[in-house]
Design an enzyme around this catalytic site. Structure first.
Site, PDB file in Angstrom:
ATOM      1  N   GLY A 205      41.835  44.643  42.398  1.00  0.00           N
ATOM      2  CA  GLY A 205      41.928  44.596  43.846  1.00  0.00           C
ATOM      3  C   GLY A 205      40.758  45.212  44.567  1.00  0.00           C
ATOM      4  N   SER A 206      40.838  45.306  45.869  1.00  0.00           N
ATOM      5  CA  SER A 206      39.864  45.968  46.735  1.00  0.00           C
ATOM      6  C   SER A 206      39.645  45.152  47.995  1.00  0.00           C
ATOM      7  CB  SER A 206      38.550  46.245  46.034  1.00  0.00           C
ATOM      8  OG  SER A 206      37.849  47.225  46.763  1.00  0.00           O
TER       9      SER A 206
END
EC number: 4.1.1.65
Length: 237
Positions: A205-206
């Site tokens: 993610g991010s």
């Protein structure tokens, strides 16, 4: 590049090729970067096959990692001047902001769309436009939660500048987050990327920010879900 999208107008495969395509659509292939994360728990499951809880934990972890690192097939639009989402996720910000200083795009704010990727989203990043890579710069930084507004300024990031055939500069920035501490970028200066081409990965993610030239029409709103390489997020001037 890890995987190229299907160009619009490509003839549909027949025979075995058609069957392979159906399987790929039903079961997205694994991105190569995820292979170690899948093989390791499978090895644990094999070694602990006589212990039910070890085997189950290993197989469950392997399945979760295979899901996290899935690399689904995408077909980008063929409209002139469009910008597609560089990642799957949720639009977190639609605003004007100064691009990363390392790209030398000046100090004037530009239209920006920020997409937040959760651990359940596809982790690969795709080129938002077709064009030539002019800059690729990695910047060390912190690992704050990527949904914070100032994450784009203080977190570790990888910035890439693409020049389209019409001379427009579009910047796309991979930003690390609280869990995502490994940014991968396969593109280099001088590479020519088709729109929707896979060029990188952020593990677990991010966030991905896209900066556009002045006069660009933004077509998404905060809270909207995006599909990488397919959702049109902007129209260039």
């Amino acid at each position: 590049m890890a995987r190229r999208p299907t160009p619009p107008g490509t003839p549909q495969p027949t025979g075995i090729g058609h069957i392979v395509d159906l399987v790929r659509h039903a079961i997205p292939p694994l991105h190569p970067a995820g292979l170690p994360f899948v093989l390791a728990p499978l090895g644990v499951a094999a070694l602990g096959r006589n212990r039910k809880w070890v085997r189950r934990a290993g197989l469950t972890t392997a399945a979760a990692c295979a899901t996290f690192f899935r690399h689904p097939h995408r077909v980008p639009p063929n409209r002139i001047g469009v910008v597609v989402a560089p990642a799957d996720g949720e639009v977190a910000l639609v605003d004007n902001a100064v691009p990363p200083a390392e790209l030398n795009l000046g100090s004037e704010p530009r239209p920006r769309v920020s997409i937040f990727l959760s651990v359940l989203d596809v982790h690969v990043q795709r080129s938002p436009v077709g064009g030539t890579v002019k800059e690729v710069v990695h910047q060390a930084g912190k690992f704050l939660s990527a949904d914070l507004a100032d994450a784009s300024e203080v977190n570790e990031r990888n910035s890439m500048l693409i020049e389209t055939a019409d001379g427009h500069d579009v910047a796309v920035v991979q930003i690390a987050g609280l869990l995502a501490r490994r940014i991968v970028c396969y593109a280099g200066v001088g590479d020519v990327l088709p729109i929707g081409d896979t060029y990188g990965l952020i593990r677990f993610g991010s966030r991905v920010d896209t900066y556009f030239p002045a006069g660009t029409t933004l077509l998404v709103e905060p809270g909207q879900r995006t599909i990488g390489a397919e959702t049109v997020i902007a129209q260039l001037p």
